[in-house]
Design an enzyme around this catalytic site. Structure first.
Site, mmCIF file in Angstrom:
data_model
loop_
_atom_site.group_PDB
_atom_site.id
_atom_site.type_symbol
_atom_site.label_atom_id
_atom_site.label_comp_id
_atom_site.label_asym_id
_atom_site.label_seq_id
_atom_site.Cartn_x
_atom_site.Cartn_y
_atom_site.Cartn_z
ATOM 1 N N LYS A 1 -10.629 3.161 2.415
ATOM 2 C CA LYS A 1 -11.617 2.359 3.079
ATOM 3 C C LYS A 1 -11.045 1.030 3.578
ATOM 4 O O LYS A 1 -11.528 0.429 4.529
ATOM 5 C CB LYS A 1 -12.773 2.045 2.112
ATOM 6 C CG LYS A 1 -13.587 3.222 1.649
ATOM 7 C CD LYS A 1 -14.701 2.728 0.706
ATOM 8 C CE LYS A 1 -15.529 3.861 0.164
ATOM 9 N NZ LYS A 1 -16.537 3.353 -0.797
ATOM 10 N N GLU B 1 -2.935 1.410 8.164
ATOM 11 C CA GLU B 1 -3.143 1.149 6.740
ATOM 12 C C GLU B 1 -3.399 -0.330 6.525
ATOM 13 O O GLU B 1 -2.943 -1.170 7.315
ATOM 14 C CB GLU B 1 -1.896 1.609 5.975
ATOM 15 C CG GLU B 1 -1.845 1.297 4.494
ATOM 16 C CD GLU B 1 -2.859 2.099 3.685
ATOM 17 O OE1 GLU B 1 -4.051 1.778 3.837
ATOM 18 O OE2 GLU B 1 -2.461 2.987 2.917
ATOM 19 N N ASP B 2 -4.121 -0.665 5.446
ATOM 20 C CA ASP B 2 -4.379 -2.080 5.163
ATOM 21 C C ASP B 2 -3.206 -2.738 4.448
ATOM 22 O O ASP B 2 -2.776 -3.822 4.817
ATOM 23 C CB ASP B 2 -5.673 -2.255 4.367
ATOM 24 C CG ASP B 2 -5.679 -1.473 3.057
ATOM 25 O OD1 ASP B 2 -4.798 -0.604 2.863
ATOM 26 O OD2 ASP B 2 -6.585 -1.712 2.233
ATOM 27 N N ASP C 1 1.975 -1.274 -0.951
ATOM 28 C CA ASP C 1 2.392 -1.924 -2.201
ATOM 29 C C ASP C 1 3.744 -1.345 -2.618
ATOM 30 O O ASP C 1 4.799 -1.805 -2.188
ATOM 31 C CB ASP C 1 1.330 -1.713 -3.263
ATOM 32 C CG ASP C 1 1.492 -2.634 -4.458
ATOM 33 O OD1 ASP C 1 2.638 -2.940 -4.818
ATOM 34 O OD2 ASP C 1 0.484 -3.044 -5.050
ATOM 35 N N THR C 2 3.748 -0.313 -3.433
ATOM 36 C CA THR C 2 5.018 0.299 -3.845
ATOM 37 C C THR C 2 5.590 1.205 -2.758
ATOM 38 O O THR C 2 6.789 1.476 -2.742
ATOM 39 C CB THR C 2 4.825 1.142 -5.117
ATOM 40 O OG1 THR C 2 3.934 2.235 -4.833
ATOM 41 C CG2 THR C 2 4.245 0.295 -6.238
ATOM 42 N N GLY C 3 4.743 1.691 -1.868
ATOM 43 C CA GLY C 3 5.187 2.620 -0.833
ATOM 44 C C GLY C 3 5.004 4.076 -1.210
ATOM 45 O O GLY C 3 5.133 4.969 -0.361
ATOM 46 N N LYS D 1 3.403 -5.784 0.461
ATOM 47 C CA LYS D 1 3.536 -6.644 -0.710
ATOM 48 C C LYS D 1 4.933 -6.514 -1.310
ATOM 49 O O LYS D 1 5.453 -5.409 -1.473
ATOM 50 C CB LYS D 1 2.482 -6.272 -1.765
ATOM 51 C CG LYS D 1 2.464 -7.192 -2.978
ATOM 52 C CD LYS D 1 1.439 -6.741 -4.008
ATOM 53 C CE LYS D 1 0.025 -6.843 -3.493
ATOM 54 N NZ LYS D 1 -0.962 -6.539 -4.564
ATOM 55 N N PHE E 1 -2.600 -10.198 -6.079
ATOM 56 C CA PHE E 1 -3.661 -9.280 -5.688
ATOM 57 C C PHE E 1 -4.592 -9.985 -4.713
ATOM 58 O O PHE E 1 -5.218 -10.989 -5.054
ATOM 59 C CB PHE E 1 -4.443 -8.781 -6.894
ATOM 60 C CG PHE E 1 -5.256 -7.559 -6.581
ATOM 61 C CD1 PHE E 1 -4.712 -6.297 -6.729
ATOM 62 C CD2 PHE E 1 -6.559 -7.673 -6.112
ATOM 63 C CE1 PHE E 1 -5.452 -5.159 -6.421
ATOM 64 C CE2 PHE E 1 -7.301 -6.551 -5.799
ATOM 65 C CZ PHE E 1 -6.749 -5.279 -5.950
ATOM 66 N N VAL E 2 -4.679 -9.451 -3.508
ATOM 67 C CA VAL E 2 -5.465 -10.085 -2.463
ATOM 68 C C VAL E 2 -6.683 -9.230 -2.116
ATOM 69 O O VAL E 2 -6.681 -8.008 -2.264
ATOM 70 C CB VAL E 2 -4.627 -10.336 -1.199
ATOM 71 C CG1 VAL E 2 -3.569 -11.388 -1.463
ATOM 72 C CG2 VAL E 2 -3.990 -9.045 -0.684
ATOM 73 N N ASP F 1 -10.410 -4.546 -1.025
ATOM 74 C CA ASP F 1 -11.408 -4.698 -2.068
ATOM 75 C C ASP F 1 -10.811 -4.843 -3.457
ATOM 76 O O ASP F 1 -9.623 -4.601 -3.678
ATOM 77 C CB ASP F 1 -12.338 -3.476 -2.072
ATOM 78 C CG ASP F 1 -11.689 -2.268 -2.718
ATOM 79 O OD1 ASP F 1 -12.247 -1.722 -3.693
ATOM 80 O OD2 ASP F 1 -10.590 -1.849 -2.264
ATOM 81 N N ARG G 1 -15.096 -6.716 0.377
ATOM 82 C CA ARG G 1 -14.834 -6.175 1.714
ATOM 83 C C ARG G 1 -15.531 -7.010 2.791
ATOM 84 O O ARG G 1 -15.134 -6.998 3.955
ATOM 85 C CB ARG G 1 -15.300 -4.726 1.800
ATOM 86 C CG ARG G 1 -14.532 -3.758 0.914
ATOM 87 C CD ARG G 1 -14.767 -2.317 1.349
ATOM 88 N NE ARG G 1 -14.342 -1.349 0.350
ATOM 89 C CZ ARG G 1 -13.107 -0.885 0.216
ATOM 90 N NH1 ARG G 1 -12.156 -1.342 1.010
ATOM 91 N NH2 ARG G 1 -12.812 0.016 -0.713
#
Length: 225
Positions: A73, A138-139, A142-144, A170, A191-192, A198, A204
């Protein structure tokens, strides 16, 4: 903010960036006590998304068709804004690109931690990408691991070419080293939330990208939902 352009031509936000004070911008009252700072204001996001749209149009300018695939989402806001800007450019360039859209949902977070189990939903029938150029929107990466798994899954549909754009990447110790083709901002390992990102389905509706504080994490913890 001493941001630099590096690594896939993205805006790099340094680890020591303290963000903007909340009272410098408009924050919904119901979130004022749940945030540490504003990492990226909405106006800066908008300008960066416009530039990403231009880069994408330049790269796909001679394509016969482009399938834009939104990862839900969290990616819906970035996807909508990016597509709006691409459509604007399409009206004013010599080689415009026909675009169709599709949606999938990927879930890998519980609270503020990534999970080893990645759920990919909505990819039962993506035959429309066969032989097509595909742009995954994608938003955040992180790790991929999530994106690598998704890309592997899409191989079975035999797309012509797949490119990935992510608003955020990130910097994290658990990274596989994967980097999207188009990146908006590279951010510290914090953490954003906001701009459709979200925390257990909250934030959101926040326009800026902000850092959630410990009070906010406890308030909106998964068990409290």
């Amino acid at each position: 903010m001493k941001a630099s352009m590096a690594g896939n031509d993205c805006v790099v936000i340094p680890d020591d960036w303290q963000g903007y004070k909340l009272d410098l911008f408009c924050i919904p009252k119901h979130y004022e006590d749940d945030l540490e700072d504003i990492m990226i204001p909405s106006g800066l996001i908008d300008d960066r998304v416009e530039r990403l749209a231009r880069n994408i149009c330049q790269d796909f300018g001679h394509a016969d068709h482009l399938v834009a695939l939104c990862v839900l989402k969290g990616g819906y806001k970035f996807f909508a804004d990016l597509l709006d800007k691409i459509k604007q450019l399409n009206r004013n360039i010599e080689h415009s690109v026909p675009i169709s859209i599709d949606f999938i949902r990927v879930k890998s977070y519980v609270d503020d931690q990534t999970s080893d189990e990645v759920q990919i939903l909505g990819v039962d029938n993506l035959d429309n990408i066969t032989g097509k150029n595909v742009l995954i929107v994608e938003d955040i990466v992180d790790t991929g691991k999530t994106m690598e798994r998704l890309l592997k899954h899409l191989e079975q549909y035999k797309p012509k070419r797949v490119r990935v754009t992510s608003l955020l990447v990130k910097r994290t110790k658990g990274s596989t080293g994967y980097r999207p083709d188009y990146i908006g901002f590279e951010i510290p390992c914090r953490f954003v939330v906001g701009y459709a990102l979200d925390y257990n389905e909250h934030f959101r509706d926040l326009g800026h990208i902000c850092v959630i504080n410990e009070k906010g994490k406890k308030k909106y913890a998964a068990e409290a939902m």
